[in-house]
Enzyme design. Structure first.
Site, PDB file in Angstrom:
ATOM      1  N   CYS A 126       0.571  -1.420   0.082  1.00 47.79           N
ATOM      2  CA  CYS A 126       0.275   0.073   0.016  1.00 47.79           C
ATOM      3  C   CYS A 126       0.669   1.540   0.148  1.00 47.79           C
ATOM      4  CB  CYS A 126      -0.841   0.028   1.407  1.00 47.79           C
ATOM      5  SG  CYS A 126      -0.312  -0.919   2.628  1.00 47.79           S
ATOM      6  N   HIS A 239      -3.379   6.158   4.712  1.00 47.54           N
ATOM      7  CA  HIS A 239      -1.511   6.576   5.293  1.00 47.54           C
ATOM      8  C   HIS A 239      -0.963   8.384   4.433  1.00 47.54           C
ATOM      9  CE1 HIS A 239      -1.236   2.337   5.749  1.00 47.54           C
ATOM     10  NE2 HIS A 239      -0.611   1.905   5.205  1.00 47.54           N
TER      11      HIS A 239
END
Lengths: 331, 331
Positions: A126, A239
């Site tokens: 990711c 994130h």
């Protein structure tokens, strides 16, 4: 086009199911699989009820495509079996990412390297996806020579139970109760800590090495200088990354803006007047990866600094996998 | 030695008062000052009750030393007055830090540059202190040429009300109520955002420029290459920093460990086996700044990477100021 979702009840699986409906994904049949404890769970997709079945070896007999979002050791075992049955797998785990025969794909960047004979397509880590989708267009106009990245990672990367643990700690904080720390072994709320993956031989952790190695593979440059520091912060599902990029030539900041503005899957949010830049709560639920704090470094004329945020569960995982499926089925 | 604490009821002031008791700080008289709304608040220090008085111009008449922890515009005004009365000021604000006639002090590094005639001693920015106390000893054995730092900053740097706002958001989250966002203008819990200081002309924010300029001043190197990205994360009172340092010569990692182990005010926490490194909840309430993830960069042999965490209210502010006072009164 018989499609199976393996790991349907996990944090990424659930997002894949939402996207199947939202993006009107095409298939002839759809089947959901998970481990024993989730068997019998139901999902309504486009008004049809789907029951979660147990993941077993013979399920791949009737599948053409499967999207895997399970741990890497289980992935390894079942993908081999799936391939034997002729089922093509898009894998969210790290199991095959660095296999030279397996393409590591962010569709906006390198879908073109997928070959019709590929039986496994790997979805990058990711943090790697969120970084690369922003820097790839820059690399095209001014080659990247060096990357220093520090991450601010959400609970979601460690799965639904990690997200639940973090949420439960807010309750415990308010009620002055003991914290449930089963997943991360520490208080997570009001804290930050080095990413929970193991430290490797070179003293970087596994998450950092994924970012390093996968970025080199995606950029097709084994000599790329890249270093990462991966940190978890108490955020639920998106994130952030603070990125310092050293390019081959002096920065033309206008051109950087231009190329990022045109980049598919990327959105500039750089409101210096109102101090609004990419942040987890702005990007959660969004398909695009956001970039801001775009500025020439104080260090030298060839260095560019950026702050990036992207939904770990969407572009960081489920969306990227679904886009690969869309690409494969349009081939 | 008549000592005044200016801004006694703020986040830093309260820590200064605790340290006065804890470190058995010497003074002939102690007086506490704050703005009108805090007048009358009481503190028990070494069994004696002290009442907070209003900060007025004439209070400095009876003071030899004052430690200021108030905003920089108020600092500017009252420090001039204090100096006129012959009162020496240790200032936590940014008002005089870059004044070439004012020493910018981290006692472990450069207390020796304080002169007896100095009437203002500036306490560096919290993120600057936490960075410099760790890198200064490294600089001595292998000169630092370049610093890339990304911060993970707590609410405490914005004061008590910011900390209260963050805590209140945990309550609001649990009760499904609207968030109080008066201080930061956004949901802070489960979020991260670019530091709330204004963006300057070069597109770095003021906090970043404090780190850059103050570090150059402390290291006495105007040509030092340093760039910073400052970010707030939902943590209450300790900052973290991910640091990439490029040195003049190749890294000897054993020597780096040796010098950090011996460094006063620094503690190594680098447990790679158990994945325990500096984190805000470990360092909160601690005097030392913690450093871990000490490793040779993957980028080149002259680059070192570190992860640092320090209590913003202690070494980042109150403790450093108190140490300066100790140094001054021992002169």
């Amino acid at each position: 086009m018989n499609l199976g979702i393996v790991g349907a009840t996990g944090a990424v699986g659930v997002e894949i199911i939402k996207l199947i409906q939202k993006r009107n994904i095409k298939y002839d049949s759809l089947s959901l699989f998970a481990s024993k404890r989730s068997v019998g769970k139901k999902f309504i997709i486009n008004s049809i009820e789907y029951v979660v079945h147990e993941l077993k070896e013979d399920v791949f007999n009737s599948l053409d495509y499967a999207i895997f979002s399970i741990g890497s050791s289980l992935s390894k075992k079942y993908i081999e079996i799936a391939n034997l049955y002729g089922c093509v797998v898009i894998d969210n785990s790290s199991a095959f990412r660095m296999d030279p025969d397996v393409p590591l794909i962010i569709p906006e960047i390198n879908a073109n390297i997928i070959k019709k004979c590929d039986k496994i397509i790997a979805n990058p880590n990711c943090s790697t996806i969120i970084l690369n989708i922003v820097i790839a267009p820059i690399h095209k106009i001014n080659p990247i020579k060096k990357i220093v990245v520090s991450t601010y990672q959400a609970a979601s990367g460690a799965g639904l139970r990690a997200m639940e643990e973090l949420k439960s700690q807010a309750e415990s904080y308010c009620n002055n109760e003991e914290y449930d720390t089963r997943i991360f072994g520490r208080q997570y709320i009001w804290n930050a800590f080095s990413h929970n993956s193991s430290i490797t031989e070179n003293w970087y952790n596994e998450e950092e090495m994924k970012m390093v190695n996968e970025t080199k593979k995606i950029m097709k440059d084994d000599n790329l200088k890249i270093s990462a520091t991966c940190v978890r912060i108490p955020v639920l599902r998106a994130h952030c990354e603070s990125v310092s990029l050293t390019l081959e030539n002096n920065i033309d900041i206008e051109k950087i803006y231009e190329v990022l503005k045109e980049a598919v899957g990327v959105k500039i949010l750089d409101d210096r007047k109102n101090n609004i830049f990419p942040e987890p709560l702005i990007v959660s639920g969004k398909n695009d990866v956001y970039v801001g704090r775009i500025r020439k470094s104080l260090i030298n004329k060839r260095t560019l600094e950026l702050f990036i945020s992207g939904d770990q569960l969407l572009k960081g995982a489920a969306l990227n996998a679904i886009q690969i499926y869309e690409y494969l089925t349009y081939l």
